[in-house]
Write a protein that holds these residues in place. Sequence first.
Motif, PDB file in Angstrom:
ATOM      1  N   GLY A  94       0.816  -1.202   0.000  1.00  0.00           N
ATOM      2  CA  GLY A  94       0.000   0.000   0.000  1.00  0.00           C
ATOM      3  C   GLY A  94       0.850   1.253   0.000  1.00  0.00           C
ATOM      4  O   GLY A  94       2.087   1.205  -0.003  1.00  0.00           O
ATOM      5  N   ARG A  95       0.174   2.389   0.023  1.00  0.00           N
ATOM      6  CA  ARG A  95       0.840   3.685  -0.008  1.00  0.00           C
ATOM      7  C   ARG A  95       1.846   3.818   1.132  1.00  0.00           C
ATOM      8  O   ARG A  95       2.991   4.237   0.914  1.00  0.00           O
ATOM      9  N   GLN A  96       1.434   3.475   2.363  1.00  0.00           N
ATOM     10  CA  GLN A  96       2.338   3.643   3.503  1.00  0.00           C
ATOM     11  C   GLN A  96       3.540   2.718   3.398  1.00  0.00           C
ATOM     12  O   GLN A  96       4.664   3.108   3.746  1.00  0.00           O
ATOM     13  N   ASP A  97       3.342   1.486   2.921  1.00  0.00           N
ATOM     14  CA  ASP A  97       4.469   0.573   2.702  1.00  0.00           C
ATOM     15  C   ASP A  97       5.495   1.212   1.771  1.00  0.00           C
ATOM     16  O   ASP A  97       6.704   1.164   2.015  1.00  0.00           O
ATOM     17  N   ALA A  98       4.994   1.801   0.672  1.00  0.00           N
ATOM     18  CA  ALA A  98       5.890   2.395  -0.327  1.00  0.00           C
ATOM     19  C   ALA A  98       6.615   3.613   0.236  1.00  0.00           C
ATOM     20  O   ALA A  98       7.817   3.802  -0.010  1.00  0.00           O
ATOM     21  N   LEU A  99       5.903   4.440   0.999  1.00  0.00           N
ATOM     22  CA  LEU A  99       6.557   5.605   1.609  1.00  0.00           C
ATOM     23  C   LEU A  99       7.679   5.174   2.547  1.00  0.00           C
ATOM     24  O   LEU A  99       8.782   5.741   2.533  1.00  0.00           O
ATOM     25  N   GLU A 100       7.414   4.158   3.366  1.00  0.00           N
ATOM     26  CA  GLU A 100       8.440   3.655   4.276  1.00  0.00           C
ATOM     27  C   GLU A 100       9.646   3.113   3.511  1.00  0.00           C
ATOM     28  O   GLU A 100      10.800   3.350   3.877  1.00  0.00           O
ATOM     29  N   TYR A 101       9.377   2.400   2.428  1.00  0.00           N
ATOM     30  CA  TYR A 101      10.455   1.778   1.653  1.00  0.00           C
ATOM     31  C   TYR A 101      11.333   2.841   0.981  1.00  0.00           C
ATOM     32  O   TYR A 101      12.552   2.865   1.182  1.00  0.00           O
ATOM     33  N   TYR A 102      10.713   3.719   0.196  1.00  0.00           N
ATOM     34  CA  TYR A 102      11.505   4.671  -0.586  1.00  0.00           C
ATOM     35  C   TYR A 102      12.142   5.750   0.299  1.00  0.00           C
ATOM     36  O   TYR A 102      13.317   6.100   0.108  1.00  0.00           O
ATOM     37  N   GLN A 103      11.393   6.271   1.269  1.00  0.00           N
ATOM     38  CA  GLN A 103      12.003   7.261   2.150  1.00  0.00           C
ATOM     39  C   GLN A 103      13.075   6.618   3.034  1.00  0.00           C
ATOM     40  O   GLN A 103      14.081   7.253   3.366  1.00  0.00           O
ATOM     41  N   GLY A 104      12.870   5.353   3.381  1.00  0.00           N
ATOM     42  CA  GLY A 104      13.892   4.628   4.142  1.00  0.00           C
ATOM     43  C   GLY A 104      15.191   4.494   3.373  1.00  0.00           C
ATOM     44  O   GLY A 104      16.282   4.639   3.940  1.00  0.00           O
ATOM     45  N   ILE A 105      15.101   4.229   2.071  1.00  0.00           N
ATOM     46  CA  ILE A 105      16.296   4.146   1.235  1.00  0.00           C
ATOM     47  C   ILE A 105      17.019   5.490   1.220  1.00  0.00           C
ATOM     48  O   ILE A 105      18.256   5.552   1.354  1.00  0.00           O
ATOM     49  N   ALA A 106      16.256   6.574   1.050  1.00  0.00           N
ATOM     50  CA  ALA A 106      16.877   7.899   1.004  1.00  0.00           C
ATOM     51  C   ALA A 106      17.624   8.204   2.301  1.00  0.00           C
ATOM     52  O   ALA A 106      18.724   8.771   2.281  1.00  0.00           O
ATOM     53  N   ARG A 107      17.051   7.798   3.436  1.00  0.00           N
ATOM     54  CA  ARG A 107      17.722   8.029   4.730  1.00  0.00           C
ATOM     55  C   ARG A 107      18.946   7.136   4.877  1.00  0.00           C
ATOM     56  O   ARG A 107      20.038   7.597   5.244  1.00  0.00           O
TER      57      ARG A 107
END
Length: 320
Positions: A72-85
């Motif tokens: 879902g949307r939240q899964d994707a936000l966690e994944y991509y923003q996590g990579i950036a961090r």
Amino acid sequence: MEILDVLIIGAGPIGLNCALEAEKNGLSYVIIEKGTIVNSLYNYPLYMRFFSTADKLEIAEIPFITTSPKPGRQDALEYYQGIARQKELKINLYEKVLKVSKNQVFEIDTSKAKYLAKNVIIATGFYDIPNLLNIPGENLPKVKHYYTEPYPYANQKVVIIGASNSAVDAALETYRKGAEVTMIIKGSEISKSVKYWVKPDIENRIAEGSIKGYFNAEMIEIKENSVIFKDELGKIHEIENDFVLAMTGYLPDFEFLKDSGIDLKGDSLVPAYNPETMETNVANLYLAGVVCGGKDTHLWFIENSRIHAEIILNHIAERN
């Protein structure tokens, strides 16, 4: 002023992937993003689920771990923003690119600064400019081109325009929160691209009359307390209405592409680029992701455009 090897416009999944490939190739870079990291995904409906499985959304071979069959949307936000961090990617947020011009190198003017770069990658997606209806009343406050969640529409008379995934999701969710839903659909059926586990649901709700569906219909006017549309027989209807969700799709920023020197071709305004390198008609200016499709925004998505990053950065590295 430092001359970057690569300046990337857009911190969506493909823009992030371009940054990771730049690092892999030892190239200096920065991403300029007008919103937050993966800004388009942030603005998706709160409970949206992807058509693709998690592995098809991965970038740079970094595993996308989720317990859901469809992220879902939240899964994707966690994944991509996590990579950036985790990767400490060089991203300047809430900074809008205003102009890209080329002399000996590219000069990039933004809302906050000026940059110089040998190469520029435009990975801006398409979610920022709604595909307008251009009818009277479209600018009324009750008309929304973005849908986030169903709760504001409880016990309201809602008209939904469109028959794609966003329209179908909005119709089903608002209906199940108590809205009286009417769908105005330009074509003769629900879009074939609608998620396979959702399509029977909306078709059954329309067939039983829980959701009213008008096919081959056309919106004519939106008023304060009603809407006017024409059905497939040419009959004009005016029905009471509280909100209009115009899920008519979105477009890339064609003016920005043209101002950057990129040629746009045909009725679909497809940008000119070499599919083997993703380089446009402007040397050292590249396109990545959904923006490559022009008006045909369903041609490219995360799953099939992840490869653009590797293609582009390999081409830049070879030239360097």
